[in-house]
Design a protein around this motif. Structure first.
Motif, PDB file in Angstrom:
ATOM      1  N   CYS A 202      -1.962 -23.977   8.089  1.00  0.00           N
ATOM      2  CA  CYS A 202      -0.822 -24.182   7.289  1.00  0.00           C
ATOM      3  C   CYS A 202      -0.260 -23.221   6.072  1.00  0.00           C
ATOM      4  CB  CYS A 202       0.527 -24.906   7.803  1.00  0.00           C
ATOM      5  SG  CYS A 202       0.518 -24.954   9.589  1.00  0.00           S
ATOM      6  N   LEU A 203      -0.563 -23.791   5.117  1.00  0.00           N
ATOM      7  CA  LEU A 203      -1.370 -23.723   3.549  1.00  0.00           C
ATOM      8  C   LEU A 203      -2.075 -22.303   3.249  1.00  0.00           C
ATOM      9  CD1 LEU A 203      -0.027 -24.567   1.069  1.00  0.00           C
ATOM     10  CD2 LEU A 203      -2.375 -25.885   0.094  1.00  0.00           C
ATOM     11  N   TRP A 204      -2.903 -22.101   4.037  1.00  0.00           N
ATOM     12  CA  TRP A 204      -4.077 -21.235   4.062  1.00  0.00           C
ATOM     13  C   TRP A 204      -2.935 -19.433   4.496  1.00  0.00           C
ATOM     14  CZ3 TRP A 204      -5.344 -17.653   7.850  1.00  0.00           C
ATOM     15  CH2 TRP A 204      -6.794 -16.632   7.107  1.00  0.00           C
ATOM     16  N   VAL A 205      -2.376 -19.864   5.209  1.00  0.00           N
ATOM     17  CA  VAL A 205      -1.055 -19.135   6.709  1.00  0.00           C
ATOM     18  C   VAL A 205      -0.261 -18.074   5.309  1.00  0.00           C
ATOM     19  CG1 VAL A 205      -0.146 -17.937   8.042  1.00  0.00           C
ATOM     20  CG2 VAL A 205      -2.003 -19.458   8.829  1.00  0.00           C
ATOM     21  N   VAL A 206       0.472 -19.387   4.493  1.00  0.00           N
ATOM     22  CA  VAL A 206       1.059 -18.992   3.647  1.00  0.00           C
ATOM     23  C   VAL A 206       0.658 -18.065   2.923  1.00  0.00           C
ATOM     24  CG1 VAL A 206       3.284 -19.929   2.080  1.00  0.00           C
ATOM     25  CG2 VAL A 206       3.048 -20.861   4.689  1.00  0.00           C
ATOM     26  N   LEU A 207      -0.375 -18.762   1.887  1.00  0.00           N
ATOM     27  CA  LEU A 207      -1.008 -18.004   0.569  1.00  0.00           C
ATOM     28  C   LEU A 207      -1.728 -17.155   1.178  1.00  0.00           C
ATOM     29  CD1 LEU A 207      -2.678 -21.327  -1.171  1.00  0.00           C
ATOM     30  CD2 LEU A 207      -0.050 -20.036  -1.539  1.00  0.00           C
ATOM     31  N   MET A 208      -2.042 -16.667   2.150  1.00  0.00           N
ATOM     32  CA  MET A 208      -3.111 -15.313   2.846  1.00  0.00           C
ATOM     33  C   MET A 208      -1.680 -14.296   2.606  1.00  0.00           C
ATOM     34  SD  MET A 208      -5.357 -14.048   2.864  1.00  0.00           S
ATOM     35  CE  MET A 208      -6.413 -12.408   3.596  1.00  0.00           C
ATOM     36  N   THR A 209      -0.724 -14.749   2.779  1.00  0.00           N
ATOM     37  CA  THR A 209       0.462 -14.259   2.896  1.00  0.00           C
ATOM     38  C   THR A 209       1.247 -13.678   1.525  1.00  0.00           C
ATOM     39  OG1 THR A 209       1.236 -14.588   5.390  1.00  0.00           O
ATOM     40  CG2 THR A 209       2.563 -13.609   4.194  1.00  0.00           C
ATOM     41  N   ALA A 210       1.489 -14.732   1.294  1.00  0.00           N
ATOM     42  CA  ALA A 210       2.067 -14.073  -0.139  1.00  0.00           C
ATOM     43  C   ALA A 210       1.267 -13.358  -0.578  1.00  0.00           C
ATOM     44  CB  ALA A 210       2.306 -15.928  -1.164  1.00  0.00           C
ATOM     45  N   SER A 211      -0.180 -13.467  -0.899  1.00  0.00           N
ATOM     46  CA  SER A 211      -1.271 -12.821  -1.690  1.00  0.00           C
ATOM     47  C   SER A 211      -0.943 -11.168  -1.177  1.00  0.00           C
ATOM     48  CB  SER A 211      -2.853 -13.084  -1.167  1.00  0.00           C
ATOM     49  OG  SER A 211      -3.552 -12.519  -2.320  1.00  0.00           O
ATOM     50  N   TRP A 212      -1.091 -10.943   0.588  1.00  0.00           N
ATOM     51  CA  TRP A 212      -1.248  -9.794   0.990  1.00  0.00           C
ATOM     52  C   TRP A 212       0.420  -8.478   0.764  1.00  0.00           C
ATOM     53  CZ3 TRP A 212       3.227  -8.115   4.521  1.00  0.00           C
ATOM     54  CH2 TRP A 212       2.714  -6.276   4.411  1.00  0.00           C
ATOM     55  N   TYR A 213       1.461 -10.299   0.562  1.00  0.00           N
ATOM     56  CA  TYR A 213       2.880  -9.458  -0.002  1.00  0.00           C
ATOM     57  C   TYR A 213       2.689  -9.023  -1.818  1.00  0.00           C
ATOM     58  CZ  TYR A 213       8.218  -9.089  -0.011  1.00  0.00           C
ATOM     59  OH  TYR A 213       9.473  -8.502  -0.482  1.00  0.00           O
ATOM     60  N   THR A 214       2.224  -9.879  -2.444  1.00  0.00           N
ATOM     61  CA  THR A 214       2.440  -9.139  -3.607  1.00  0.00           C
ATOM     62  C   THR A 214       1.693  -8.991  -4.839  1.00  0.00           C
ATOM     63  OG1 THR A 214       1.481 -11.496  -4.579  1.00  0.00           O
ATOM     64  CG2 THR A 214       3.958 -11.629  -3.948  1.00  0.00           C
ATOM     65  N   GLY A 215       0.027  -8.811  -4.334  1.00  0.00           N
ATOM     66  CA  GLY A 215      -0.809  -7.920  -4.653  1.00  0.00           C
ATOM     67  C   GLY A 215      -0.947  -8.924  -5.550  1.00  0.00           C
ATOM     68  N   SER A 216      -1.035 -10.422  -5.907  1.00  0.00           N
ATOM     69  CA  SER A 216      -1.181 -11.321  -7.053  1.00  0.00           C
ATOM     70  C   SER A 216      -2.889 -11.617  -7.036  1.00  0.00           C
ATOM     71  CB  SER A 216      -0.185 -12.068  -7.110  1.00  0.00           C
ATOM     72  OG  SER A 216      -0.785 -13.530  -7.882  1.00  0.00           O
ATOM     73  N   PHE A 217      -3.658 -11.793  -7.952  1.00  0.00           N
ATOM     74  CA  PHE A 217      -4.958 -12.482  -8.003  1.00  0.00           C
ATOM     75  C   PHE A 217      -4.814 -13.388  -7.912  1.00  0.00           C
ATOM     76  CE2 PHE A 217      -5.712  -7.779  -9.295  1.00  0.00           C
ATOM     77  CZ  PHE A 217      -6.518  -7.416  -8.405  1.00  0.00           C
TER      78      PHE A 217
END
Length: 226
Positions: A202-217
């Motif tokens: 679940c943590l990976w899904v949340v971070l993956m979504t946030a990475s795609w949405y924000t574009g943060s490295f």
């Protein structure tokens, strides 16, 4: 004048003064001998040719079992692979059940009586090719040299189930006892392992979504670590 003669191998021939003319059918006192078993249908596995003795029965520990109606936990395909590979399911059965005593108790209900095998062996149980002679990469039966051969199979000998005092049986029993002690007799993941897995997922899904949405490295790096 012709007369009947028996050779050392037990075949009857009609002979005359010039020698053997032709073999005749050998009969018992009451009935004709059973026909020779046919060569089984080949099965390829890891580029090796196997000749399963039966497409209906499984041979385990020199006994025959009918698992056609058995709902195996590992699925139908793995059950059929264990029947065909090595032409004997004993190896797969012994190596994949840590609680071997329970497994042996379960398969007893699928045991095929000996008289059934004797009655149907010429229809259900097939033979295997002889060992190649090295000529033209085929043996005397025209079978390719990549057929699986070993001394036991060539001598029509098959493995028995291991005794309780065998090393692997002792090891399996210790593993079974340990799994019972930790509350996981089936050998599957414990409750703690399942909880940790789903938290990380679940943590990976949340971070993956946030990475795609924000574009943060930075978030992307944390996602890679998870």
């Amino acid at each position: 004048k012709s007369r009947s003669k028996r050779n050392p191998e037990g075949t009857n021939y009609m002979c005359n003064k010039n020698g053997i003319v032709a073999p005749t059918k050998q009969l018992t006192a009451t009935k004709q001998l059973a026909p020779t078993k046919q060569l089984g249908n080949p099965t390829w596995s890891s580029n090796v040719l196997f000749y399963p003795p039966s497409k209906k029965y499984w041979r385990i520990g020199n006994q025959w079992y009918d698992f056609s109606k058995f709902n195996h936990p590992g699925g139908k395909q793995i059950l059929e692979l264990s029947r065909d590979r090595f032409e004997d399911a004993t190896f797969a059965f012994e190596s994949h059940h840590h609680d071997y005593k329970r497994a042996r108790m379960i398969i007893k209900r699928y045991l095929v009586p000996g008289h059934v095998i004797e009655e149907k062996q010429n229809q259900m149980i097939a033979t295997r090719p002889t060992r190649p002679n090295g000529k033209n990469n085929v043996n005397g039966n025209g079978i390719q040299n990549n057929v699986h051969h070993d001394q036991c199979l060539d001598a029509n000998k098959h493995p028995n189930l291991m005794g309780d005092d065998a090393f692997y049986s002792v090891l399996r029993q210790r593993v079974t006892n340990y799994l019972h002690d930790i509350g996981c007799p089936s050998g599957g993941p414990t409750l703690e392992c399942l909880i940790i897995f789903w938290i990380v997922f679940c943590l990976w899904v949340v971070l993956m979504t946030a990475s795609w949405y924000t574009g943060s490295f930075v978030i992307g790096g944390v996602t890679g670590i998870c």
